[in-house]
Design an enzyme around this catalytic site. Structure first.
Site, short mmCIF file in Angstrom:
data_model
loop_
_atom_site.label_atom_id
_atom_site.label_comp_id
_atom_site.label_asym_id
_atom_site.label_seq_id
_atom_site.Cartn_x
_atom_site.Cartn_y
_atom_site.Cartn_z
N ASP A 256 0.81 -1.21 0.00
CA ASP A 256 0.00 0.00 0.00
C ASP A 256 0.85 1.27 0.00
O ASP A 256 2.06 1.25 0.27
CB ASP A 256 -0.91 0.02 1.23
CG ASP A 256 -2.09 -0.93 1.10
OD1 ASP A 256 -2.40 -1.30 -0.04
OD2 ASP A 256 -2.67 -1.30 2.14
N LYS A 278 -3.51 3.17 -2.47
CA LYS A 278 -4.59 4.10 -2.78
C LYS A 278 -4.24 5.45 -2.18
O LYS A 278 -3.91 5.56 -1.00
CB LYS A 278 -5.91 3.61 -2.20
CG LYS A 278 -6.29 2.19 -2.62
CD LYS A 278 -7.60 1.81 -1.98
CE LYS A 278 -7.90 0.33 -2.19
NZ LYS A 278 -6.99 -0.54 -1.45
N MET A 392 -7.94 8.59 8.78
CA MET A 392 -8.18 9.16 7.45
C MET A 392 -9.08 10.38 7.51
O MET A 392 -10.00 10.55 6.70
CB MET A 392 -8.78 8.09 6.51
CG MET A 392 -7.85 6.91 6.28
SD MET A 392 -8.63 5.54 5.38
CE MET A 392 -9.61 4.79 6.69
#
Length: 465
Positions: A256, A278, A392
């Protein structure tokens, strides 16, 4: 050989059988180098006025030859031609540098002990277990540190490792014939090393070790598998032992965006690295394609490491991936990792729970929907007596704080943001719901970052310097 400006490593596999090596010095410093040279079967000649007890014993046994008592220029110039290496190993730096200067002029590799500047090579600290040689070097910058690291590594290498290496050397042709496919051969050896066969070889029981090896060959088929592994929040030292083990066994790694290069350095060198990370508003590979790639590679017989920041099952979409693997009957393992909430809070000195103010902890994700709205359990979040950790949420920080105030928390309610938590460049900002968004904007805080809301922020502690 030409002179070089930076010292090179002394390759420990260099063949020195019968090769002339000159050592200038007869004390403990010289003895440390002679011991290594004798292990490599070099023909050691020594220039020294006095030999310490160990050096004297080697001379009496005929293992070394003392060719002169003083290291004057004429003696050095006469002794060096024909030498493969020169060690200047007295306790007098001027003598060492004079010897090094002559060796360099003759294009003979020279090591002036604990003095990288005049040296053209350096000798790493070494660990010997028969055929197994491990070298540790600081490039000449800190030899004491290299020796200390050697002590630490030495304690973790079993004494029978040399016997194990000999057994594996003797069985290479047998395994190669039985397993022509390199992937299957690698799996056989890794299974052998992880089990009773390796221990039998270390103990010198070659018959038992061979029986175990043959059983593995007979029962091991090339089989694809997927390992979902949590890499922790950033600091490589927070990897679990199981994670490190699988990182060394994997054929390929799908990793990731949030993983640091230092973590990827722990992966086996010949493993294929595939970035599937991502970024916000920029998915390099959609989740459905990641699932399909895991299945495709496993069905091709690869051992696939799906390496994720934090923990695979805490906002890591690991649940979706194992559901896809189950549907395709792909074997898998899940290795938990330290999730960001635990790691970042600990490194920031903020307890997630506290007897006086927080008897519960709530993890939520602050990732906004495609239309920019946040759909979170605000009434459950905006309560005293608990800690709220928001993953996030950097881009939505102003909205998050405003919503928590709107649903009942005061603007003065403590809050913190931890940027790049557990890493060497970690930053921690503490404030309130009312001022934290402004602080973060002024400081230029970016992802990855974690938001901690609750009175535990007031209990933040830092270790005394």
């Amino acid at each position: 050989m030409t002179n070089i400006s930076e010292p090179a490593w002394f390759p420990i596999a260099l063949r020195l059988d019968g090769v002339r090596v000159l050592v200038v010095g007869g004390g403990m410093i010289a003895a440390n180098k002679v011991r290594l040279l004798l292990a490599h079967r070099a023909r050691v000649e020594v220039i020294a006025g006095r030999l310490d007890a160990e050096m004297q014993r080697w001379e009496d046994e005929g293992s070394i030859t003392r060719i002169a008592p003083t290291a004057d220029e004429a003696t050095l110039r006469a002794a060096m031609p024909g030498c493969r290496l020169v060690y200047a190993a007295t306790d007098d730096r001027d003598v060492n540098r004079a010897a090094a200067s002559i060796a360099r002029a003759m294009n003979i590799p020279v090591c002036a002990v604990d003095d990288p500047q005049p040296s053209t090579f350096i000798t790493p600290a070494q660990i010997h277990r028969g055929l197994v040689r491990i070298a540790i070097s600081t490039g000449g910058a800190a030899p004491v540190l290299a020796r200390r690291l050697r002590e630490q590594v030495e304690s973790s290498i079993p004494e029978g490792t040399g016997a194990l290496a000999v057994f594996m050397q003797q069985q290479r042709e047998h395994v190669g014939t039985a397993c022509p496919d390199i992937s299957r051969r690698r799996q056989v050896w890794e299974t052998f090393l992880d089990g009773a066969g390796a221990q039998a070889a270390r103990n010198g029981d070659a018959t038992r070790a061979r029986a175990v090896l043959d059983d593995i060959i007979a029962t091991t088929a090339t089989r694809g598998e997927v390992w979902l592994v949590g890499a922790g929040p950033g600091d490589p030292d927070l990897l679990t032992l199981r994670a490190l083990h699988l990182m060394q066994n994997a054929d390929c790694v799908l990793y990731d965006q949030l993983l640091s290069p230092a973590l990827l350095d722990r992966v086996r060198r010949d493993a294929e690295l595939v970035f599937v990370g991502k970024r916000r508003n920029n998915h390099t590979m959609p989740q459905e394609e990641i699932n399909a790639e895991l299945i495709r590679r496993a069905q091709a017989g690869q051992r696939v490491l799906r390496l994720k920041g934090g923990d695979p099952f805490v906002f890591g979409r690991g649940g979706e991936e194992i559901e896809a693997l189950l549907e395709s009957a792909i074997p898998f393992q899940v290795v938990p990792g330290i999730t960001a909430a635990n790691g970042c809070a600990a490194y920031a000195g903020i307890p997630l729970t506290h007897r006086d103010c927080a008897q519960a902890c709530l993890f939520v994700t602050g990732h906004a929907r495609a239309d920019g709205t946040l759909h979170l359990p605000w009434d459950s979040m905006a309560r005293p007596g608990q800690t709220v950790v928001i993953y996030m949420g950097v881009s939505a920080l102003p909205a998050l704080c405003a919503k928590l105030v709107e649903h009942g928390l005061p603007p003065q309610w403590p809050a913190a943001i931890v940027e790049r938590g557990t890493r060497a460049d970690q930053r921690v900002l503490t404030g309130t719901l009312g001022n934290l968004p402004t602080q973060a904007a002024q400081a230029g805080v970016t992802s990855p970052a974690l938001i901690i809301v609750g009175e535990v922020v007031l209990h933040r502690v830092l270790s005394p310097a």
